[in-house]
Design an enzyme around this catalytic site. Structure first.
Site, PDB file in Angstrom:
ATOM      1  N   ASP A  53       0.879  -1.175   0.000  1.00  0.00           N
ATOM      2  CA  ASP A  53       0.000   0.000   0.000  1.00  0.00           C
ATOM      3  C   ASP A  53       0.912   1.219   0.000  1.00  0.00           C
ATOM      4  O   ASP A  53       1.419   1.628   1.049  1.00  0.00           O
ATOM      5  CB  ASP A  53      -0.897  -0.007   1.237  1.00  0.00           C
ATOM      6  CG  ASP A  53      -1.773   1.237   1.301  1.00  0.00           C
ATOM      7  OD1 ASP A  53      -2.399   1.579   0.283  1.00  0.00           O
ATOM      8  OD2 ASP A  53      -1.799   1.883   2.368  1.00  0.00           O
ATOM      9  N   GLU A 113      -1.233  -1.545  -4.860  1.00  0.00           N
ATOM     10  CA  GLU A 113      -2.460  -0.790  -5.121  1.00  0.00           C
ATOM     11  C   GLU A 113      -2.211   0.291  -6.171  1.00  0.00           C
ATOM     12  O   GLU A 113      -1.203   0.990  -6.137  1.00  0.00           O
ATOM     13  CB  GLU A 113      -2.963  -0.143  -3.826  1.00  0.00           C
ATOM     14  CG  GLU A 113      -4.297   0.582  -3.990  1.00  0.00           C
ATOM     15  CD  GLU A 113      -4.838   1.141  -2.684  1.00  0.00           C
ATOM     16  OE1 GLU A 113      -5.674   2.066  -2.751  1.00  0.00           O
ATOM     17  OE2 GLU A 113      -4.432   0.659  -1.612  1.00  0.00           O
ATOM     18  N   ASP A 185      -2.382   1.082   7.265  1.00  0.00           N
ATOM     19  CA  ASP A 185      -1.634   0.924   6.021  1.00  0.00           C
ATOM     20  C   ASP A 185      -1.209  -0.527   5.815  1.00  0.00           C
ATOM     21  O   ASP A 185      -1.233  -1.041   4.692  1.00  0.00           O
ATOM     22  CB  ASP A 185      -0.396   1.836   6.031  1.00  0.00           C
ATOM     23  CG  ASP A 185      -0.767   3.298   6.192  1.00  0.00           C
ATOM     24  OD1 ASP A 185      -1.296   3.883   5.231  1.00  0.00           O
ATOM     25  OD2 ASP A 185      -0.550   3.855   7.285  1.00  0.00           O
TER      26      ASP A 185
END
Length: 212
Positions: A53, A113, A185
């Site tokens: 992420d 992502e 996160d």
């Protein structure tokens, strides 16, 4: 002296013991669900996946293992907090620390992502560069990398593409049998890895059917 009559009790058909299931071959429906392969012929190898992420202040990472049956196992997770440093030093730190994590846990596949939203142009540029640093570390290690949108990740992990961060944290904790909710996160990174595991299993099931 009275005579004794022996009576043999006949059980109704629905009470009789069925034939052992092992004697029957896999049904056509089962074979179809497995992409044309019987369950015994499906591969059972376990793959180790790292999810990322990306962020210019905090980059989350999560590492899981997934087998052909869909079982998930937590390996490690964490957050690279590079806030408080000059921007270029942050980019370098993301690359170096992520490279060290890859060397420690030896993942075989990677998922990251996609970034398509930011508060302003400057934030978008910084986020893109942080993501680039993570990608360089993954690609330099020779890992195959797949990209997923936030919508795909939340849908795979939670079941809804607009789930709140708290929902993602709770579901990741449940799926991976963690003792507590991971940091936000890190939870997003683990959810990214879970998403990749689900997509990989789907592709694995369909490949035999497509190849026919």
């Amino acid at each position: 002296m009275p005579t004794t009559t022996s009576v043999t009790k006949k059980w109704p058909a629905w009470k009789r013991h069925p034939e052992p299931a092992a004697e029957f071959p896999a049904s056509a429906a089962t074979v179809a669900l497995n992409g044309g392969a019987s369950p015994a012929s499906l591969p059972t190898a376990t793959v180790r996946i790292i999810g990322i992420d990306p962020g210019s202040l905090r980059t989350g990472y999560g590492i899981i293992e997934s087998d052909a049956s869909g079982q998930l196992r937590h390996v490690a997770h964490g957050c690279l907090n590079v806030s408080g440093q000059p921007f270029l030093e942050r980019i370098g730190a993301i690359y170096r620390e992520l490279k060290q994590i890859i060397g420690t846990y030896h993942p075989e596949q990677a998922a990251i992502e996609q970034v398509f939203m930011a508060r302003n142009a400057d934030s978008a540029l910084k986020l893109g560069q942080a993501r680039g640093a993570a990608l360089v570390a993954l690609l330099e290690a020779g890992l195959p990398v797949e990209e997923y949108t936030a919508l795909q990740i939340k849908k795979a992990a939670v079941g809804g593409g607009h789930a709140a961060k708290e929902q993602v944290q709770s579901m990741v904790r449940w799926l991976l049998k963690l003792s507590e909710n991971p940091q936000a996160d890190a939870a997003d990174a683990l959810a990214c890895a879970i998403c990749h595991a689900h997509h990989g299993r789907t592709r694995q099931r369909w490949q035999p059917a497509v190849g026919r």
